[in-house]
Write a protein that holds these residues in place. Structure first.
Motif: not given
Length: 440
Positions: A137-145, A149-152, A261-264, A372-374
């Motif tokens: 969808g064109g997003g620059e980064s994942y917002k949910v881990f 993780f699946r893509s990583w 890596d996620f936070y990077y 996801t549960r803020p």
């Protein structure tokens, strides 16, 4: 003869250092570290760790016939000067993600273009480069881990770069003196450098890795790797560590490296992670209470597991991962104090303190980040009873409570009043909102 300069920043190692390996393909190599005055004094603990790491790196390079060239000043100016003085055609650099690192990289790019010097960027600070996997969808980064993780997990990992067999400096180049070793603030901080990192890694792989999934949350057992300071400074390759863990089937530990890596990749597109909330709607009206904040910093909140974590931070320049969550949740969720003040305090003391992971985890805990549960809350007493059931961790860092047996150490205010008063230990700070209901 071709000459290359490698500007070392957070890759203070010779093993699997792609920027160094690329520079060493030239006939002559200038391994350069620039002591940046803008970064001086931010953390005495990290400054000490850095200087130990530089001394170790110099020895590693001298063993290969080279040396570490040390300069002080603006890193872009000094790097260009080193390249021009030695006739270098190329400058290599490990790409990084913080706002400061990106500005340095952009300035260096412009200066290299002006002086007709090639600038080659290389991976090395993460397992998978921060921009290598992106959401659909064109997003620059994942917002949910989890989707990250699946893509990583499906992404290919680069081959490790070989350590250089020989490093040849240009003739007549003065390496420069290393600064004197500063005192630091934490008396029991670990030693910096690649040699110490690889020694710790060998012990960890042999003794503790297989039990990580069951032990990493156990506070007294300290089943974590304690490798995070070495990853932060690049004394240890995150890729090499991930491959070693994966080869032994330690999926739980590999997952933690993916969190790093996620936070990077988050920081790559949101470099102000230390000061601006990712979820602005959750960045509520925080409470600013200097007295409560100071009690938290000093480990005198009256909640033993919180105080133990805060005292470990000061003594070691490091804190157990579960204690980090408990202490951060206490400050933000129970005292209602701004998470940015916690980020700054941890950043002063932590050997592994950096923008992506320190800030990302604080925002996760405060509910302003990638959780996801803020609105979740953490009861510190329940956490203590679960992860330090006999109070061993608490008694290790809170000597006032050493005379209390078992789990009773987590709620000393429940002792007979005469006993509690004789402990020289404070009663618990009450939340401004719920009057310490969470303690019951």
């Amino acid at each position: 003869m071709r000459t290359a300069v490698v500007l070392l920043t957070r890759d203070l190692r010779v093993h699997d250092n792609p920027a160094l390996a690329a520079a060493c393909t030239a006939d002559r190599t200038v391994p350069l570290y620039v002591l940046d005055p803008k970064l001086t004094g931010l953390s005495p603990n990290r400054t000490r760790f850095l200087h130990q790491s530089l001394a170790d790196l110099r020895e590693q390079l001298r063993n290969r016939g080279g040396d570490l060239v040390v300069r002080e000043g603006d890193p872009v100016t000094e790097t260009i000067r080193a390249a021009r003085d030695t006739g270098a055609e190329t400058i290599t650099l490990a790409a990084d993600v913080s706002g400061y690192a990106r500005r340095r990289e952009n300035r260096l790019h412009d200066e290299c273009a002006r002086h007709r010097i090639a600038l080659d960027l290389h991976p090395g600070v993460t397992v998978v480069p921060p921009g290598a996997v992106r959401p659909g969808g064109g997003g620059e980064s994942y917002k949910v881990f989890t989707p990250y993780f699946r893509s990583w997990s499906a992404a290919p990992w680069r081959a490790q770069a070989p350590a250089p067999q020989r490093v040849t400096l240009p003739d007549g180049l003065t390496p420069g003196a290393l600064p004197g070793l500063p005192a630091g603030e934490s008396p029991h901080a670990c030693e910096g450098g690649e040699t110490a990192a690889r020694r710790r890694l060998t012990t960890w792989l042999r003794q503790d890795l297989q039990g990580y999934a069951e032990a990493h949350d156990d506070l007294p057992g300290d089943g974590t790797s304690r490798l995070s300071p070495y990853l932060r400074w690049g004394c240890l390759s995150p890729l090499a560590l991930a491959e070693a863990a994966r080869d032994q089937g330690a999926d739980a530990f590999v997952r933690q490296l993916c969190w790093r890596d996620f936070y990077y990749q988050v920081t790559r597109v949101f470099p102000n992670l230390a000061t601006e909330a990712l979820r602005t709607t959750a960045d509520r009206d925080w409470r600013y209470d200097d007295d409560a904040l100071q009690h938290w910093k000093d480990g005198l909140t009256g909640v033993p597991v919180v105080d133990a974590g805060m005292r470990q931070l000061r003594e070691e320049g490091w804190m157990h991962n579960r204690a980090r969550l408990i202490t951060a949740a206490f400050l933000t969720r129970h005292l209602g104090i701004d998470w940015r003040l916690g980020v700054a305090w941890f950043s002063r003391w932590l050997l592994d303190g950096d923008v992506p992971n320190n800030s990302g985890n604080w925002q996760w805990t405060a509910g302003t980040g990638n959780d996801t549960r803020p609105y979740r809350r953490f009861n510190p007493i329940r956490q203590a009873l679960r992860f330090d059931p006999e109070g061993v961790y608490v008694r290790r860092y809170v000597p006032e409570l050493k005379g209390i047996d078992g789990a009773a150490v987590h709620q000393p205010w429940r002792l007979p009043e005469s006993e509690f008063r004789g402990l020289d230990y404070p009663g618990p700070l009450e939340s401004h909102r719920d009057e310490a209901v969470w303690l019951r």
